[in-house]
Scaffold this motif. Structure first.
Motif, PDB file in Angstrom:
ATOM      1  N   GLN A  56      72.738 -47.474   8.753  1.00 50.14           N
ATOM      2  CA  GLN A  56      72.664 -48.871  10.268  1.00 50.14           C
ATOM      3  C   GLN A  56      73.893 -48.142  11.418  1.00 50.14           C
ATOM      4  OE1 GLN A  56      74.185 -52.233   8.853  1.00 50.14           O
ATOM      5  NE2 GLN A  56      76.389 -51.932   9.428  1.00 50.14           N
ATOM      6  N   ALA A  57      73.226 -47.983  12.267  1.00 46.77           N
ATOM      7  CA  ALA A  57      73.986 -47.228  13.784  1.00 46.77           C
ATOM      8  C   ALA A  57      75.379 -48.511  14.116  1.00 46.77           C
ATOM      9  CB  ALA A  57      72.702 -47.155  14.922  1.00 46.77           C
ATOM     10  N   ALA A  58      76.577 -47.796  14.301  1.00 46.65           N
ATOM     11  CA  ALA A  58      77.507 -48.294  14.830  1.00 46.65           C
ATOM     12  C   ALA A  58      77.735 -49.349  16.388  1.00 46.65           C
ATOM     13  CB  ALA A  58      78.965 -47.332  15.513  1.00 46.65           C
ATOM     14  N   ARG A  59      77.780 -50.365  15.974  1.00 47.05           N
ATOM     15  CA  ARG A  59      77.603 -51.355  16.986  1.00 47.05           C
ATOM     16  C   ARG A  59      78.863 -52.931  18.042  1.00 47.05           C
ATOM     17  NH1 ARG A  59      71.831 -54.482  15.715  1.00 47.05           N
ATOM     18  NH2 ARG A  59      70.274 -51.723  15.998  1.00 47.05           N
ATOM     19  N   PRO A  60      80.145 -51.481  18.688  1.00 41.77           N
ATOM     20  CA  PRO A  60      81.130 -51.974  18.381  1.00 41.77           C
ATOM     21  C   PRO A  60      81.383 -53.723  19.193  1.00 41.77           C
ATOM     22  CG  PRO A  60      80.719 -49.784  18.919  1.00 41.77           C
ATOM     23  CD  PRO A  60      79.598 -50.174  18.811  1.00 41.77           C
ATOM     24  N   ARG A  61      80.588 -53.739  19.444  1.00 46.91           N
ATOM     25  CA  ARG A  61      80.363 -54.959  20.589  1.00 46.91           C
ATOM     26  C   ARG A  61      79.699 -56.344  19.902  1.00 46.91           C
ATOM     27  NH1 ARG A  61      77.589 -54.751  26.199  1.00 46.91           N
ATOM     28  NH2 ARG A  61      79.389 -53.770  27.068  1.00 46.91           N
ATOM     29  N   GLN A  62      79.492 -56.006  17.928  1.00 45.80           N
ATOM     30  CA  GLN A  62      79.482 -56.859  17.141  1.00 45.80           C
ATOM     31  C   GLN A  62      79.861 -56.819  16.073  1.00 45.80           C
ATOM     32  OE1 GLN A  62      76.267 -55.490  18.597  1.00 45.80           O
ATOM     33  NE2 GLN A  62      75.782 -57.044  20.160  1.00 45.80           N
ATOM     34  N   ARG A  63      81.062 -55.604  15.902  1.00 49.50           N
ATOM     35  CA  ARG A  63      82.111 -55.475  14.633  1.00 49.50           C
ATOM     36  C   ARG A  63      80.892 -54.802  13.735  1.00 49.50           C
ATOM     37  NH1 ARG A  63      86.243 -59.892  15.110  1.00 49.50           N
ATOM     38  NH2 ARG A  63      87.326 -59.519  17.470  1.00 49.50           N
ATOM     39  N   GLN A  64      79.798 -54.224  14.174  1.00 50.52           N
ATOM     40  CA  GLN A  64      79.068 -53.321  13.106  1.00 50.52           C
ATOM     41  C   GLN A  64      79.229 -52.425  12.931  1.00 50.52           C
ATOM     42  OE1 GLN A  64      74.825 -54.404  12.685  1.00 50.52           O
ATOM     43  NE2 GLN A  64      73.996 -52.524  13.449  1.00 50.52           N
ATOM     44  N   ARG A  65      79.640 -51.161  11.692  1.00 53.99           N
ATOM     45  CA  ARG A  65      80.107 -50.367  11.782  1.00 53.99           C
ATOM     46  C   ARG A  65      79.303 -49.105  11.129  1.00 53.99           C
ATOM     47  NH1 ARG A  65      85.028 -50.210   7.084  1.00 53.99           N
ATOM     48  NH2 ARG A  65      85.494 -47.996   7.970  1.00 53.99           N
ATOM     49  N   ALA A  66      78.659 -48.254  11.454  1.00 51.84           N
ATOM     50  CA  ALA A  66      77.966 -47.340  11.182  1.00 51.84           C
ATOM     51  C   ALA A  66      78.434 -46.930   9.507  1.00 51.84           C
ATOM     52  CB  ALA A  66      78.445 -45.711  11.407  1.00 51.84           C
ATOM     53  N   GLY A  67      76.616 -46.613   9.271  1.00 50.15           N
ATOM     54  CA  GLY A  67      76.899 -46.252   7.602  1.00 50.15           C
ATOM     55  C   GLY A  67      75.592 -46.481   7.183  1.00 50.15           C
ATOM     56  N   VAL A  68      75.355 -47.027   5.607  1.00 48.98           N
ATOM     57  CA  VAL A  68      74.257 -46.358   5.196  1.00 48.98           C
ATOM     58  C   VAL A  68      74.009 -47.165   3.663  1.00 48.98           C
ATOM     59  CG1 VAL A  68      73.576 -44.361   5.819  1.00 48.98           C
ATOM     60  CG2 VAL A  68      74.848 -44.925   3.530  1.00 48.98           C
ATOM     61  N   TRP A  69      72.767 -47.770   3.657  1.00 48.52           N
ATOM     62  CA  TRP A  69      72.658 -48.832   2.776  1.00 48.52           C
ATOM     63  C   TRP A  69      71.883 -48.049   1.614  1.00 48.52           C
ATOM     64  CZ3 TRP A  69      74.135 -53.595   2.301  1.00 48.52           C
ATOM     65  CH2 TRP A  69      74.776 -54.336   3.698  1.00 48.52           C
ATOM     66  N   VAL A  70      72.570 -48.475   0.122  1.00 47.27           N
ATOM     67  CA  VAL A  70      71.897 -47.215  -0.671  1.00 47.27           C
ATOM     68  C   VAL A  70      71.435 -48.077  -2.169  1.00 47.27           C
ATOM     69  CG1 VAL A  70      73.200 -45.715  -0.232  1.00 47.27           C
ATOM     70  CG2 VAL A  70      74.835 -47.588  -2.042  1.00 47.27           C
ATOM     71  N   SER A  71      71.175 -47.515  -3.203  1.00 48.05           N
ATOM     72  CA  SER A  71      70.066 -48.686  -4.283  1.00 48.05           C
ATOM     73  C   SER A  71      70.831 -48.135  -5.185  1.00 48.05           C
ATOM     74  CB  SER A  71      68.616 -47.554  -3.956  1.00 48.05           C
ATOM     75  OG  SER A  71      68.503 -46.822  -4.713  1.00 48.05           O
ATOM     76  N   LEU A  72      71.215 -49.182  -5.571  1.00 46.04           N
ATOM     77  CA  LEU A  72      71.654 -49.330  -7.536  1.00 46.04           C
ATOM     78  C   LEU A  72      71.053 -49.630  -8.220  1.00 46.04           C
ATOM     79  CD1 LEU A  72      75.162 -49.813  -6.356  1.00 46.04           C
ATOM     80  CD2 LEU A  72      74.952 -47.735  -6.548  1.00 46.04           C
ATOM     81  N   ASP A  73      71.000 -49.100  -9.315  1.00 47.58           N
ATOM     82  CA  ASP A  73      69.833 -49.790 -10.265  1.00 47.58           C
ATOM     83  C   ASP A  73      70.902 -50.525 -11.069  1.00 47.58           C
ATOM     84  OD1 ASP A  73      71.026 -48.055 -12.325  1.00 47.58           O
ATOM     85  OD2 ASP A  73      69.758 -46.293 -12.071  1.00 47.58           O
ATOM     86  N   GLY A  74      69.865 -51.164 -11.773  1.00 44.84           N
ATOM     87  CA  GLY A  74      70.818 -52.123 -13.445  1.00 44.84           C
ATOM     88  C   GLY A  74      72.112 -51.570 -14.237  1.00 44.84           C
ATOM     89  N   MET A  75      71.732 -49.968 -14.344  1.00 44.38           N
ATOM     90  CA  MET A  75      72.575 -49.746 -14.850  1.00 44.38           C
ATOM     91  C   MET A  75      74.245 -48.860 -14.456  1.00 44.38           C
ATOM     92  SD  MET A  75      70.581 -46.868 -17.669  1.00 44.38           S
ATOM     93  CE  MET A  75      72.001 -46.513 -18.689  1.00 44.38           C
ATOM     94  N   MET A  76      73.385 -48.295 -12.706  1.00 46.60           N
ATOM     95  CA  MET A  76      74.448 -48.023 -11.988  1.00 46.60           C
ATOM     96  C   MET A  76      76.250 -49.185 -11.917  1.00 46.60           C
ATOM     97  SD  MET A  76      73.115 -45.709  -9.417  1.00 46.60           S
ATOM     98  CE  MET A  76      72.436 -44.352  -9.894  1.00 46.60           C
ATOM     99  N   ILE A  77      74.917 -50.225 -11.944  1.00 42.85           N
ATOM    100  CA  ILE A  77      76.074 -51.910 -11.865  1.00 42.85           C
ATOM    101  C   ILE A  77      76.584 -51.737 -12.696  1.00 42.85           C
ATOM    102  CG2 ILE A  77      76.159 -54.587 -11.160  1.00 42.85           C
ATOM    103  CD1 ILE A  77      73.989 -53.555  -9.139  1.00 42.85           C
ATOM    104  N   GLU A  78      76.212 -51.626 -13.834  1.00 38.85           N
ATOM    105  CA  GLU A  78      76.540 -52.543 -15.711  1.00 38.85           C
ATOM    106  C   GLU A  78      78.274 -51.236 -15.392  1.00 38.85           C
ATOM    107  OE1 GLU A  78      75.260 -51.038 -19.575  1.00 38.85           O
ATOM    108  OE2 GLU A  78      74.272 -52.815 -18.979  1.00 38.85           O
TER     109      GLU A  78
END
Length: 199
Positions: A56-78
């Protein structure tokens, strides 16, 4: 392998996947990295290996921060939610000297003329969580740990400090490394460096 630290992670409700991680580090889709999660109520950071699903790219006007989306499996969440719940309940939690690296490695446990094949659940400079059942009367053993790449396996003495059965019925044994010299600690450190590089 890169590492990103999330400070003061707040779990207001159920943890959802994928998870957004605000970061300015350059990470690409499908790239794996180590995610260190921290919270004021936790005794240690929690380190997990994750993969980028989208950037995800930063978009200051939309107040959107730069970063990434990551996958988490069930055991990680647990694991994250259980760690957080234990801390919020005020359950005594020992602060560890070293953060644990979640990695599955085949290891050999040598004791009393016997050898048992086990796997690590996680490992650090100070010890490892071992998956597999060991005789109840065994308190110390010698662990043979593989070194990724061209490195030779290392042998390190360990003291067994606790045993438990998790909710999936797996035996987990906590092993504390016994390193009497700085050379032993350096060999473990080199193996961990190779493990991180191979992830």
């Amino acid at each position: 392998m890169k590492q990103v630290v999330v400070r003061n992670l707040e779990l207001a409700g159920a943890l959802q996947a994928p998870l957004f991680i605000a970061t300015t580090q350059r990470l690409g889709v499908a790239e794996r990295f180590l995610l260190a999660l921290t919270n004021k109520s936790w005794p240690n950071s929690l380190v997990i290996a994750v993969a980028v699903t989208s950037v995800q790219a930063a978009r200051p006007r939309q107040r959107q921060r730069a970063g990434v989306w990551v996958s988490l499996d069930g055991m990680m969440i647990e694991k994250i939610e259980a760690f957080d719940a234990a801390a919020k309940r005020g359950k005594p939690m020992v602060r560890r000297r070293h953060d644990r690296l979640p990695v599955t490695l085949p290891v050999l446990a040598h004791f009393e003329g016997r050898t048992v094949a086990l796997f690590t659940k996680d490992i650090s400079l100070g010890g490892a969580a071992l998956l597999g059942q060991l005789p109840a009367d065994v308190t110390t053993l010698m662990l043979e740990i593989p070194s990724p790449g061209d490195g030779l396996p290392i042998s390190v003495a360990a003291k067994l400090v606790h045993r438990r059965v998790d909710r999936h019925g797996q035996w987990i044994t906590g092993a504390q490394f016994i390193t009497k010299t700085s050379d032993g600690a350096l060999r473990i450190s080199e193996v961990l460096r190779r493990i991180i590089a191979a992830l």
